[in-house]
Design a protein around this motif. Sequence first.
Motif, short mmCIF file in Angstrom:
data_model
loop_
_atom_site.label_atom_id
_atom_site.label_comp_id
_atom_site.label_asym_id
_atom_site.label_seq_id
_atom_site.Cartn_x
_atom_site.Cartn_y
_atom_site.Cartn_z
N PHE A 137 3.93 5.75 2.46
CA PHE A 137 2.82 6.69 2.56
C PHE A 137 2.33 7.11 1.17
O PHE A 137 1.13 7.20 0.93
CB PHE A 137 3.27 7.90 3.37
CG PHE A 137 2.27 9.03 3.39
CD1 PHE A 137 1.09 8.90 4.10
CD2 PHE A 137 2.51 10.21 2.71
CE1 PHE A 137 0.16 9.93 4.13
CE2 PHE A 137 1.59 11.24 2.74
CZ PHE A 137 0.41 11.11 3.45
N THR A 138 3.28 7.33 0.24
CA THR A 138 2.87 7.80 -1.08
C THR A 138 2.13 6.71 -1.87
O THR A 138 1.38 7.01 -2.78
CB THR A 138 4.07 8.29 -1.91
OG1 THR A 138 5.06 7.27 -1.87
CG2 THR A 138 4.63 9.58 -1.36
N GLN A 139 2.35 5.44 -1.53
CA GLN A 139 1.63 4.38 -2.24
C GLN A 139 0.33 3.98 -1.52
O GLN A 139 -0.69 3.76 -2.14
CB GLN A 139 2.50 3.13 -2.38
CG GLN A 139 3.52 3.25 -3.49
CD GLN A 139 4.92 3.04 -2.95
OE1 GLN A 139 5.20 2.10 -2.23
NE2 GLN A 139 5.81 3.96 -3.28
N HIS A 140 0.41 3.89 -0.21
CA HIS A 140 -0.74 3.34 0.51
C HIS A 140 -1.46 4.35 1.39
O HIS A 140 -2.53 4.04 1.93
CB HIS A 140 -0.29 2.15 1.38
CG HIS A 140 0.34 1.06 0.58
ND1 HIS A 140 -0.33 0.41 -0.43
CD2 HIS A 140 1.59 0.56 0.59
CE1 HIS A 140 0.48 -0.48 -0.98
NE2 HIS A 140 1.66 -0.40 -0.39
N GLY A 141 -0.89 5.53 1.54
CA GLY A 141 -1.57 6.53 2.35
C GLY A 141 -1.41 6.27 3.84
O GLY A 141 -0.69 5.37 4.27
#
Lengths: 329, 165
Positions: free
Chosen positions: B68-72
Motif C-alpha cells: 500500500f505504501t508503494q502502490h497505494g
Amino acid sequence: MTTHPSQVQLTEDGRLKHFLTTEGLSKALLTEILDTADSFISTQERGVKKVPLLRGKTVVNLFFENSTRTRSTFELAAKRLSADILNLDIAKSATAKGETLMDTLWNLEAMYSDMFVVRHADSGAAHFIAEQVTPNVAIINAGDGRHAHPTQAMLDMLTIRRHQHSIEGKVVAIVGDILHSRVARSQIHALRTLGAAEVRVIGPGTLLPRDIEALGAKPFYNMKDGLRDCDVVIMLRLQKERMNNALLPSESEFFKLYGLTTEKLAFAKPNAIVMHPGPINRGVEIESAVADGPQSVILHQVSYGIAVRMAVMSMAMSGQQTQATEEQA
Amino acid sequence: MTLPNIEQICQQLAHDLADYLQQQNIHNPLLVGIRTGGVWVAERLQSQLQLSDDATGVLDISFYRDDFTQHGLHPQVKGSELPESIEDRHIILVDDVIMSGRTIRAAMHELFDFGRPASITLVCLLDIGRRELPIQPDVCGTRLDLADGQLVKLGGPNPLTLTIA
C-alpha cells in the motif's frame, strides 16, 4: 498564488491526495469514494472491524471548532484503519498560549504526522494548510467556515445511493439555513456531479444565498411547493446562534413554516427518505415522529459516516504515498 | 513457449483437490476465491466438485496488501463476501497464480479477521516460482517457468485464457 482547491487536492495523475472540497471533482472520483466506502461498510459488520491499511500512520484531529460527532467518527475511522490518532483540542492548547497556527502545524509535522483532519471557522483554512503550510501531510477538511464539509456531503451521497439505489435522476430538497451551511454547499456540488435530476433548496429568503441558482440549485420559499415529488429530503440544523441577528423571527415560527412534520413530509414521494446531518433540534427543524419514523435514515448516516471517512483517509494517504514514491524515483 | 490448456488443468486441479480432501478427511469445505482470477478458478472447482452455492466465498485483499505504501489503494475495491461465520470451517483458499506469496499472506491475515478456521488449504492454478515468503500451495495445477521479467495473466471468466506479458 493560490490554486483552486479542486486542483490542490489531486496528484498529477488525478488521484486524491487531500480531501478539501467536492467542488470540481469528477463523477468517476466521487463514485470511487462511494464504492470504496461501500467496501468499508462490510468490514465494519465483522467481529474484527479493523483493517491494517494505515498501520503505523499517525493521524491528528485538529479541531479549531467544537464537534462531537464528526470528530468521533474521524477518530473511529482512523482506528479502524489501524492508524494512531491524536486528538488536539486546539482552542484550549498551544494557540491559547500565543503560538501561531503555522508554528503549531510545523511542530505536528515535525512529530512525523501523516494526516491532519482539520475543522476551522475560517473558509479556506484546510486549503491554506494543504497548499501553503504542510503540503506533504494529507489534509482532510472536516468543515471550514461557510465553505465546505465534503465528508458530510459524501456520506449523504452514500446514504442516498444505498437507500434510493442511485443518485441519478433523483429530486433532492435541502431545507433550512442554506446561507450559513457548508454542508449544503458541498452537497449541491456532489449532487450535481453525480447526476441528481433536480436539487432544491427550501427556506426563508433571509437564509437562502442570492447566488444559489448559479450553484445549480432551485430556490423555494415554502415546503408545499418545494417538497412536491421529492425522493430525498435533507433537513439542516437550525443554528440557534443565527436567531440573534434578526434573520429569523423565532424558533416556533420557523418550525411552523419549515419544520418537517408528518403532514409536510406527505408532499414528497411516499418512499422519500429523510436525512439530517445532526445534531437534530427536535421540535425546531424536525418533529420527533419524523426523525424516529420509518422514512428517517438519520442513524444510518452516522454509520456510513465512518465508512466514508475511512475511504477518503485511505485514498488520500495512498495518493500522498504514491506521489512521494514517484518523487524519489 | 507453448501455453498449457487451461480447461484441462482446471479439470486435473479439481481431481487432485478431491483426492487431497479425501486424504485429509476434510468434509464440507468452504471454497474461497481471491479476487479476481481466484474467484473464476474457485467457480470451476465448485461446479466440478459439485459443492453447493453456500460453500463458497470471495476475498478482496486490497485492504490487507503490504505494498500500500508503494502502490497505494487499488482503485476498484469490491469487498469480501464470506458466510456469517468461518469459525471451525475447513477453508480452501484459491488463487489463479502464485508468485511471491504476498497475496496469500494478506489473504490469510484477512481470513483470521473473520474468525478462526479449522484449517486452510491453498490451491493455485499456476505456480510461476519467484517465491519471497515461505508459502507453498497444497494442490497446484501446473508449474510454469517464465523468462525473467515475464508475467502470466489469466483472463475470464468464460472462457479462461492465459496470456504472457
